[in-house]
Design a protein around this motif. Structure first.
Motif, PDB file in Angstrom:
ATOM      1  N   GLN A 276     -25.200 -25.049 -86.172  1.00 41.27           N
ATOM      2  CA  GLN A 276     -26.372 -24.674 -85.399  1.00 41.27           C
ATOM      3  C   GLN A 276     -26.130 -23.307 -84.767  1.00 41.27           C
ATOM      4  N   PHE A 277     -27.117 -22.426 -84.935  1.00 40.95           N
ATOM      5  CA  PHE A 277     -27.049 -21.110 -84.299  1.00 40.95           C
ATOM      6  C   PHE A 277     -28.038 -21.087 -83.172  1.00 40.95           C
ATOM      7  N   SER A 278     -27.683 -20.506 -82.060  1.00 40.41           N
ATOM      8  CA  SER A 278     -28.735 -20.314 -81.082  1.00 40.41           C
ATOM      9  C   SER A 278     -28.558 -19.018 -80.326  1.00 40.41           C
ATOM     10  N   ALA A 279     -29.708 -18.494 -79.919  1.00 37.08           N
ATOM     11  CA  ALA A 279     -29.719 -17.255 -79.154  1.00 37.08           C
ATOM     12  C   ALA A 279     -30.586 -17.515 -77.963  1.00 37.08           C
ATOM     13  N   ASN A 280     -30.144 -17.142 -76.802  1.00 40.92           N
ATOM     14  CA  ASN A 280     -31.063 -17.231 -75.678  1.00 40.92           C
ATOM     15  C   ASN A 280     -31.045 -15.968 -74.848  1.00 40.92           C
ATOM     16  N   PHE A 281     -32.245 -15.622 -74.458  1.00 38.86           N
ATOM     17  CA  PHE A 281     -32.488 -14.357 -73.799  1.00 38.86           C
ATOM     18  C   PHE A 281     -33.066 -14.667 -72.430  1.00 38.86           C
ATOM     19  N   ARG A 282     -32.325 -14.292 -71.392  1.00 34.54           N
ATOM     20  CA  ARG A 282     -32.820 -14.560 -70.041  1.00 34.54           C
ATOM     21  C   ARG A 282     -33.469 -13.305 -69.480  1.00 34.54           C
ATOM     22  N   LEU A 283     -34.705 -13.451 -69.046  1.00 32.14           N
ATOM     23  CA  LEU A 283     -35.431 -12.339 -68.446  1.00 32.14           C
ATOM     24  C   LEU A 283     -35.608 -12.655 -66.972  1.00 32.14           C
ATOM     25  N   THR A 284     -35.178 -11.752 -66.138  1.00 27.81           N
ATOM     26  CA  THR A 284     -35.281 -11.985 -64.709  1.00 27.81           C
ATOM     27  C   THR A 284     -35.978 -10.801 -64.053  1.00 27.81           C
ATOM     28  N   ALA A 285     -36.969 -11.085 -63.257  1.00 22.74           N
ATOM     29  CA  ALA A 285     -37.736 -10.028 -62.596  1.00 22.74           C
ATOM     30  C   ALA A 285     -36.987  -9.505 -61.374  1.00 22.74           C
ATOM     31  N   ASN A 286     -37.473  -8.407 -60.842  1.00 28.10           N
ATOM     32  CA  ASN A 286     -36.913  -7.884 -59.586  1.00 28.10           C
ATOM     33  C   ASN A 286     -37.066  -8.923 -58.496  1.00 28.10           C
ATOM     34  N   GLN A 287     -36.127  -8.973 -57.569  1.00 23.60           N
ATOM     35  CA  GLN A 287     -36.372  -9.757 -56.370  1.00 23.60           C
ATOM     36  C   GLN A 287     -36.557  -8.780 -55.213  1.00 23.60           C
ATOM     37  N   ASP A 288     -37.810  -8.517 -54.886  1.00 18.85           N
ATOM     38  CA  ASP A 288     -38.111  -7.603 -53.790  1.00 18.85           C
ATOM     39  C   ASP A 288     -38.479  -8.360 -52.535  1.00 18.85           C
ATOM     40  N   ASP A 289     -38.527  -9.685 -52.668  1.00 16.04           N
ATOM     41  CA  ASP A 289     -38.933 -10.517 -51.542  1.00 16.04           C
ATOM     42  C   ASP A 289     -37.670 -10.973 -50.826  1.00 16.04           C
ATOM     43  N   ILE A 290     -37.338 -10.291 -49.757  1.00 16.68           N
ATOM     44  CA  ILE A 290     -36.065 -10.563 -49.093  1.00 16.68           C
ATOM     45  C   ILE A 290     -36.257 -10.757 -47.602  1.00 16.68           C
ATOM     46  N   VAL A 291     -35.208 -11.247 -46.977  1.00 18.28           N
ATOM     47  CA  VAL A 291     -35.213 -11.447 -45.526  1.00 18.28           C
ATOM     48  C   VAL A 291     -33.915 -10.817 -45.029  1.00 18.28           C
ATOM     49  N   PRO A 292     -33.912 -10.191 -43.837  1.00 21.72           N
ATOM     50  CA  PRO A 292     -32.667  -9.607 -43.352  1.00 21.72           C
ATOM     51  C   PRO A 292     -31.565 -10.670 -43.351  1.00 21.72           C
ATOM     52  N   PRO A 293     -30.331 -10.352 -43.741  1.00 23.05           N
ATOM     53  CA  PRO A 293     -29.806  -9.036 -44.115  1.00 23.05           C
ATOM     54  C   PRO A 293     -29.722  -8.840 -45.626  1.00 23.05           C
ATOM     55  N   GLU A 294     -30.603  -9.451 -46.409  1.00 17.04           N
ATOM     56  CA  GLU A 294     -30.453  -9.372 -47.858  1.00 17.04           C
ATOM     57  C   GLU A 294     -30.818  -7.992 -48.403  1.00 17.04           C
ATOM     58  N   GLU A 295     -30.369  -7.765 -49.632  1.00 18.56           N
ATOM     59  CA  GLU A 295     -30.694  -6.543 -50.358  1.00 18.56           C
ATOM     60  C   GLU A 295     -31.645  -6.919 -51.482  1.00 18.56           C
TER      61      GLU A 295
END
Lengths: 166, 789
Positions: free
Chosen positions: B704-723
């Protein structure tokens, strides 16, 4: 029965469309406009900024520790911390690299830790703290750390390697 | 852009659902008479045939309206014939096979299978099988599970992780093993989960309010690691798993053995893993204005090792069964040496001379557990008892340096936690008639927490909780099912006082100065109680299952949330507890639609969640001894989100899968009104393709062959002290196959896996090292081998 499964499919489609719609709405309908997402800044990189990296401070002298803090919305508080770095446990975030004295044990190191608040409504403020270096403290490598907060609770920090000499 | 792409893709896939279905599917399970799944059973009817999988499940597609005889054969069992009639819909059956050496007794069992029960329960669960674990195995249990939509992790380097369900973690997710809640120092964001990921046969993941059954903490969900199935009579079996990885030069071995005579059985397992510093796709890390040069891309001092042992002894009687599990997990892990927490550190330790040694700072943990599960069948009643004892011993070591008024400590022992937990659960499942199943239960737990070391974060405490619940599962009709119940809990937390071992300088109001041993925690006794419950409906048709559930969950505040009053030097913060905190209350509405057909399967599980008083560590704008004060605060929080999953057989052997997960959180009151809550995972999706050969390739059986592609969006929704964290795409490839080795009957399994194929540099918003701008691991090649015997 066929009619039934047709409805199921339709329902799934509707549900998913609602879901995706909710998703897009919640992504795009961001309320970042009324949120403060900006940290304050803190700098000693101006003429009166003190101390500069690798500065030598003399025991018994009085100095004005000065740094400029700014914020997009409203500043709240700041602090100054002076502690020894005789064991070279850390270093500063200024660009200059200072020569450190050999590692030694602390006998009577200077510890200065003070907090101050900033009057309401300011977006820029110059920290100006008068500190007298006591005569009886250990000389050697020290670390001087400024930090400042804004009203939201964001914090900025900067630290400077200094020396206290005879 | 990413959102649009994913949404378009999801819509296109959904539209395909409108194709009409004229073929019907027979789904179900093949079990033996002890309800143990039978894999490799051949199911055939006319020209259609399939083989049951390791969990006993099978799907046989291509039926038209009418009657069929399905023949089920397996070399170890008696052949069986089952008549199935299709009348405009797919159907499902459960087949019980008799061992071939017993007398012929053609019995077809039509009792509810586990699968059927899961469908009928309005609480949506995800089942994770041993096969899934073997195919997707990563460096730690939670990393392996993070492929499931809605489940993510807080990674602490390469070998440790803790669970997040829909963005909530720590003590808002219950981890249950063999029926007993895993109790350690879950509150710490650098404390991984102390559970051996080998030897797990099945995990049930509940996403949603589950306090009714699991008590305090099951707010976001439950990771329920179920007791393995009882082995068959007079069998001896085992397996050895070998694993090697090149990113952190890991080697791992786990060997398990189980044997059953007539009534007695035992299982045993040993696991050892050893890994070096992991590599990141960069040679320097820029954290604020600091720059850390890395030696050969190694994240210095992140090596670790883990040694686990487990043994259990069980007995199956005519109307009862009992099993006692003993396990010990021991791990030691280094922390990245250039920054301890947020504190930039320099050291004379020569970290780069050896990438396998574990220098300071490091932590080590030992988790010992004894759990007994006993089930008694008494007529219409089934009684379950679970008794557990756990000892968690965690030590955190770092190079001693003076901080504030604290002079340089004498040793490296910064924090020690020593916690004992006793648990007792009792449950009675009672079937008064065909329509109802009533369940009554009692959970009790006693925790005793002790501390040591020169750093103070949480006080010593004792905590006792007791809860009782009752619920009814009511089959309104064949298709429509109701489940509802109530629960009441009472808890007492006694915190113990704690004083600094050094004097601090305190400036008094009159201008004088005192030198005092500051008190960091108070002697306090606090009582809590909570009423929780849930109601839900499920509607089960052959292809589609609909679920809706409304639940109220709760969480008793932790000792550190209540009573901490200490300096967390490495995080540059002063953490202050609040004795007035109320138990967290959370209301959640969950929905789930699951559709399965021959070519497609599809699921959507949206949720809406409302916290009356979410507890979090709020950064204030004030200072204490030049450190920012963080206070435990409660605020109202609104959350919504969900998961979407799609599967499509594009070709006979090619299957495409897609999933999407999203959570939106807002604090609607309190000092961080309009902000999200900490550790909010970004929108992300996985697209995967799986090609299954049904013939042999050289000596590979059914590769069995498999390929997986993870797409992750920006995380701009933060709370202090996060970046804020930028989005990323990562491609993983894997190849796995069976092949003959040692034993001709049981195929060995080989897996070759390439993670982060393009050696992409990216940041994981919920990773422990995110705060100091450390990227995730670079390209990793892993080879694993499972040899059954």
């Amino acid at each position: 029965m066929l009619q039934h499964s047709f409805n199921m499919t339709k329902l799934i489609k509707q549900l998913s469309i609602v879901f995706i719609f909710a998703l897009i709405v919640s992504c795009s309908g961001d309320d970042s406009a009324d949120k403060d997402e900006t940290k304050p800044t803190i700098s000693i990189n101006y003429n009166n900024g003190f101390p500069q990296a690798c500065a030598e401070l003399v025991r018994g002298e009085t100095y004005n520790f000065r740094a400029m803090v700014t914020d997009n919305a409203e500043l709240a508080a700041y602090s100054l911390d002076i502690h020894h770095n005789f064991d070279h446990h850390t270093h500063d975030d200024q660009e200059a690299l200072c020569d450190l004295n050999p590692v030694k044990s602390a006998m009577n190191p200077m510890i200065y830790m003070e907090n101050f608040s900033i009057e309401a409504g300011l977006t820029s403020y110059e920290i100006n703290i008068q500190v007298t270096i006591p005569n009886d403290i250990d000389t050697g490598d020290y670390h001087c750390a400024y930090s400042a907060t804004d009203k939201t609770g964001w914090q900025a920090r900067t630290s400077i390697d200094i020396k206290i000499v005879e | 852009m990413l959102i649009k792409t994913l949404a378009t893709w999801a819509c296109v896939s959904l539209c395909m659902l409108t194709f009409s279905q004229t073929n019907y599917t027979l789904k179900g399970y093949v079990l033996n008479t002890n309800n143990v799944p039978v894999s490799g059973a051949l199911l055939a009817s006319k020209q259609l045939s399939t083989t049951s999988l390791s969990d006993g499940s099978f799907i046989l597609s291509g039926f038209k309206n009418g009657s069929y005889e399905v023949t089920i054969t397996h070399k170890n069992y008696k052949e069986q014939h089952v008549n199935v009639r299709f009348n405009g819909a797919s159907t499902s059956i459960t087949v019980a096979l008799d061992a071939a050496n017993t007398e012929l007794e053609t019995v077809t069992l039509y009792s509810k299978s586990e699968e059927r029960e899961a469908h009928e329960s309005p609480i949506s669960t995800v089942k994770v099988s041993e096969d899934f674990m073997n195919l997707n195995r990563e460096n730690s249990l939670m990393q392996t599970l993070s492929k499931i939509p809605g489940v993510s992790t807080i990674n602490i380097g390469s070998g440790q992780s803790k669970p997040l369900i829909r963005g909530l973690g720590f003590n808002r997710v219950s981890v249950v093993q063999n029926g007993v809640k895993h109790e350690a120092q879950q509150w710490g964001n650098d404390h991984g989960l102390e559970i051996d990921q080998y030897g797990i046969e099945q995990i049930r993941i509940i996403k949603g309010a589950a306090s009714l059954l699991y008590g305090s903490d099951a707010i976001a969900g439950v990771i329920d690691i179920e007791a393995p199935k009882i082995p068959m009579e007079n069998t001896l079996s085992g397996a050895v798993n070998l694993l090697a990885e090149n990113n952190n030069d890991l080697f791992g071995i786990s060997a398990g053995l189980q044997e059953r005579k007539a009534n007695w059985y035992y299982r045993t397992r040993l696991t050892y893993r050893d890994y070096g510093d992991y590599k990141v796709p960069t040679d320097r890390i820029s954290y604020e204005s600091y720059i850390f040069e890395l030696h050969e891309n190694h994240l210095r001092n992140t090596a670790g090792r883990e040694a686990n042992a487990a043994f259990s002894l069980g007995y199956v009687g005519t109307n009862f069964k009992t099993e006692t599990f003993f396990s010990n997990v021991n791990a030691k892990n280094g922390f990245f040496a250039n920054a301890h927490g947020l504190e930039v550190r320099t050291s004379t330790i020569d970290y780069d001379s050896n990438d396998r040694d574990i220098d300071l700072p490091y932590h080590k943990v030992n988790h010992f557990k004894i759990v007994n599960n006993t089930t008694v069948y008494q007529g219409a009643h089934t009684l379950n008892f679970e008794l557990g004892f756990q000892n968690n011993h965690r030590e955190e070591h770092s190079e001693p340096v003076p901080h504030g008024y604290m002079p340089k400590p004498d040793d490296s022992q910064e924090r020690v936690f020593y916690k004992n937990t006793w648990s007792f659960n009792a449950r009675d499942a009672f079937k008064p008639n065909e329509k109802h199943q009533l369940v009554f239960g009692l959970n009790t737990e006693y925790q005793n927490n002790n501390i040591g070391g020169w750093g103070f974060l949480i006080p010593e405490y004792n905590r006792f909780t007791i809860g009782a619940f009752a619920f009814d599962h009511f089959d309104i009709s064949e298709k429509l099912h109701f489940q509802g119940g109530l629960r009441y809990d009472f808890g007492v937390v006694k915190t113990k006082s704690h004083f600094d071992k050094f004097q601090s300088t305190v400036n008094n109001a009159d201008g004088s100065t005192s030198y005092i041993y500051l008190q960091r925690a108070l002697n306090k006794t606090l009582n809590f109680n909570s009423l929780s419950g849930s109601v839900g409906l499920s509607y089960v048709t052959p292809k589609t299952t609909y679920k809706i559930n409304l639940g109220k969950s709760f969480r008793i505040p932790l000792a550190n949330e209540l009573a901490s009053d200490g300096v967390n030097y490495h995080m540059y913060r002063f953490e202050r507890g609040n004795l007035d905190l109320d138990p967290e209350k959370s209301y959640q509405l969950d929905m789930d639609v699951d559709f399965v057909s021959k070519k497609f399967d599809f699921g959507v599980s949206p949720f809406i969640n409302w916290f009356e008083n979410f507890i979090y560590l709020n950064p204030t704008s004030n200072y204490y001894e030049t450190l920012q004060i963080y206070e435990y605060t409660q605020s109202k929080v609104f959350r919504l989100g969900g998961e979407l999953r799609l599967g499509y057989h594009l070709l006979k052997h090619l299957r495409l899968d897609g999933s999407l997960e999203y959570v939106y959180s807002r604090q609607t009151t309190g000092p961080k009104k309009h902000f999200t809550i900490p550790f909010s995972p970004p929108l992300s999706g996985i697209i995967s393709a799986n090609y299954q050969f049904n013939k042999n390739l050289f000596f590979f059986k059914n590769p069995q062959f498999s390929a997986n592609f993870r797409l992750t969006a920006n995380q701009d929704d933060i709370v202090p002290p996060e970046e804020k964290t930028e989005g990323y795409n990562v491609l993983n490839l894997s190849f796995n196959s069976g092949f003959k080795l040692l034993n001709a009957k049981k195929l060995a399994q080989f897996r070759f896996k390439l993670n982060n194929v393009f050696n992409t540099q990216y940041f994981n918003h919920t990773s422990f090292y995110r705060l100091i701008d450390v990227p995730e691991a670079g390209r990793n090649l892993s080879v694993s081998l499972t040899i059954p015997f």
